[in-house]
Scaffold this motif. Structure first.
Motif, short mmCIF file in Angstrom:
data_model
loop_
_atom_site.label_atom_id
_atom_site.label_comp_id
_atom_site.label_asym_id
_atom_site.label_seq_id
_atom_site.Cartn_x
_atom_site.Cartn_y
_atom_site.Cartn_z
N ARG A 127 37.35 22.66 24.79
CA ARG A 127 38.71 22.47 25.29
C ARG A 127 38.71 22.36 26.82
O ARG A 127 37.90 22.98 27.50
CB ARG A 127 39.61 23.64 24.88
N ALA A 128 39.65 21.54 27.31
CA ALA A 128 39.82 21.42 28.76
C ALA A 128 40.41 22.72 29.30
O ALA A 128 41.31 23.30 28.70
CB ALA A 128 40.72 20.24 29.10
N ALA A 129 39.90 23.16 30.44
CA ALA A 129 40.39 24.39 31.07
C ALA A 129 40.30 24.22 32.58
O ALA A 129 39.63 23.32 33.10
CB ALA A 129 39.59 25.60 30.61
N CYS A 130 41.00 25.11 33.30
CA CYS A 130 41.00 25.01 34.77
C CYS A 130 41.21 26.39 35.38
O CYS A 130 42.09 27.15 34.96
CB CYS A 130 42.10 24.05 35.22
N PHE A 131 40.40 26.70 36.37
CA PHE A 131 40.55 27.91 37.17
C PHE A 131 41.32 27.58 38.45
O PHE A 131 41.03 26.59 39.13
CB PHE A 131 39.18 28.47 37.57
N TYR A 132 42.29 28.41 38.81
CA TYR A 132 42.98 28.32 40.10
C TYR A 132 42.72 29.62 40.85
O TYR A 132 42.91 30.72 40.31
CB TYR A 132 44.48 28.12 39.92
N PHE A 133 42.32 29.51 42.13
CA PHE A 133 42.07 30.71 42.92
C PHE A 133 42.18 30.39 44.41
O PHE A 133 42.11 29.22 44.81
CB PHE A 133 40.70 31.31 42.60
N ILE A 134 42.34 31.44 45.19
CA ILE A 134 42.45 31.31 46.65
C ILE A 134 41.07 31.50 47.26
O ILE A 134 40.38 32.48 46.99
CB ILE A 134 43.42 32.36 47.23
N ASP A 135 40.66 30.55 48.08
CA ASP A 135 39.37 30.64 48.74
C ASP A 135 39.33 31.86 49.67
O ASP A 135 40.24 32.07 50.47
CB ASP A 135 39.10 29.37 49.55
#
Length: 473
Positions: free
Chosen positions: A38-46
């Motif tokens: 499945r397609a997935a995505c991580f979002y985070f602050i550098d």
């Protein structure tokens, strides 16, 4: 606003990209991956993400097969993630709060809830002893600008399930983390509920000056009364002891100090050294501090009054009379030196460390010798103002120090204008400012004097042997 998000990956990703403007902010990073087909995505602050932890989690997620993917995000959280601090996000407001506070967020195709995995790491300095709030004996650690570290320093000292740390968010734009810390079996319920209600009603864009902004929102007192309503400390031991005594402590993220309330004037005067020494020594230190603070307020106005009324000077104190020529009125000399002392203090804060010592020596020579020899100031005035300047450092609270300074300035001005009547009026104004003041809970600012409590009164002035639950202020 809907309670849940879409189950479609592309719809969710487009929504988040537009919400956070990821194409404009270089430090908001996303990583598209494939998890169990499945397609997935991580979002985070550098800068907020622990790279080694993310590497381990991704390594595990890459090994998942389509058959191992649960039907719901809740089951995925429960059975497929080998990490402790994980939460589900089901609404936009929580998504904004979690992501922008540095928590990495994972979205997966087919799930209408997002997963927040808290492996963030804030930049922080060491927990060194505070520069202003030092002790001769005792713990040498201090709070830092990261609220999680500060709560850990308190937890280390209070290992009780009754210790409650409530997280709140204040500020529409800043969304600053504000923690309420208290002992559930010792705090006054009415006061606690009042503080919670005040926090909940705060409508502000941002806590620009962290704790000071919060203090002004919590208690909008009369501006002309300078005596502080809160006690601020950077010491975890003082904070823990206050909590054990039933006080409420407010910790604000990005601030290296704790706000203790409710607070009376005797709470502010107390110091940790009073309790790190035997009772006799602690009592001496406490009484000395109180007497020095009183003298710091009364010394220069009293000298000014005696200068204007030389017939009141006793024979045994005749040496205090000024024999040298007076080129500038004594009243003006006192005011000039009051402002000069603040000027030196401000200059020392902005002076590079390598220059602070030589510049302080130069300033001492210029003010202490040349100004007297040139005729600007008399040596007696310099002596008394030197005592006042040193006396300001006998207690920790900046707010109380400046409150006493303002009272001293009022006393000087009234004494110069109306002589003995102005002196009496200045003392009366000082007493009224203290007596008429109230704590944030509405109680007396000078308890246990008003209302009088003999046992508490003796404990405020005499350092006696205390049970382990007593505070270490």
């Amino acid at each position: 606003m809907s309670e849940t998000f879409s189950k479609d990956f592309n719809t969710n990703k487009k929504m988040i990209d537009e919400l956070f403007q990821v194409d404009k902010s270089f430090d908001l990073i996303y990583r598209v991956v494939t998890i169990g087909g499945r397609a997935a995505c991580f979002y985070f602050i550098d800068g907020f993400c622990k790279d080694e932890v993310m590497e381990k989690i991704l390594e595990y997620l890459y090994k998942l097969t389509p058959e191992q993917m649960p039907e719901t995000a809740h089951d995925f959280l429960k059975n497929s993630l080998p990490y402790g601090e994980i939460d589900l996000i089901s609404d936009e407001n929580t998504l904004i709060q979690r992501t922008l506070s540095g928590i990495p967020v994972l979205i997966i195709d087919g799930y209408d809830k997002f997963l927040a995995m808290d492996f963030r790491s804030y930049p922080a300095r060491g927990v060194d002893e505070p520069e202003k709030d030092k002790v001769m004996r005792g713990s040498k650690d201090g709070f830092v600008e990261t609220v999680v570290y500060n709560t850990a320093l308190i937890r280390r000292r209070i290992r009780s399930p009754k210790l409650v740390m409530e997280m709140n968010t204040v500020g529409r734009s800043s969304r600053t983390d504000v923690v309420l810390a208290y002992m559930s079996d010792r705090v006054e319920p009415k006061m606690l509920q009042d503080i919670k209600n005040r926090l909940g009603k705060i409508d502000i864009d941002a806590l620009t000056m962290n704790q000071e902004s919060l203090a002004e929102c919590l208690y909008q007192h009369k501006w002309y009364n300078p005596f502080p309503k809160f006690k601020f400390t950077e010491r975890p031991d003082t904070t823990a002891a206050s909590i054990l005594e039933g006080s409420i402590v407010i910790l604000v993220d990005t601030s290296p100090s704790a706000m203790i309330l409710p607070t009376s004037v005797f709470d502010i005067i107390e110091d940790a050294d009073d309790y790190y020494f035997p009772p006799v020594t602690g009592t001496y230190l406490r009484i000395s501090r109180i007497i020095i603070n009183i003298l710091a307020v009364l010394l220069t106005p009293t000298f000014l009054l005696l200068f204007m009324k030389p017939e009141w000077i006793p024979e045994c104190l005749s040496f205090i009379a000024i024999d040298d020529p007076i080129n500038i009125p004594i009243f003006m000399q006192l005011l000039i030196l009051e402002f000069a002392i603040d000027g030196l203090r401000l200059a020392s804060l902005n002076t590079p460390t390598m220059f602070s010592t030589p510049l302080s020596v130069v300033a001492g020579i210029v003010l202490g010798d040349y100004t007297v020899s040139s005729g600007w100031f008399n040596s007696e005035i310099m002596l008394y103002m030197a005592f006042v300047a040193v006396a300001n450092y006998t207690q920790v609270s900046f707010e109380l120090g400046y409150a006493l300074k303002f009272m001293r300035l009022i006393l000087i001005c009234l004494t110069a204008a109306f002589h003995v009547y102005g002196y009496a009026a200045g003392i009366l104004i000082t007493i009224l400012c203290i007596v008429r003041n109230k704590t944030i809970s509405g109680k007396s600012y000078i308890y246990p004097l008003i209302p009088f409590n003999y046992k508490q009164f003796m404990r405020r002035f005499c350092r006696i042997s205390l049970p382990h639950s007593e505070k270490v202020k």
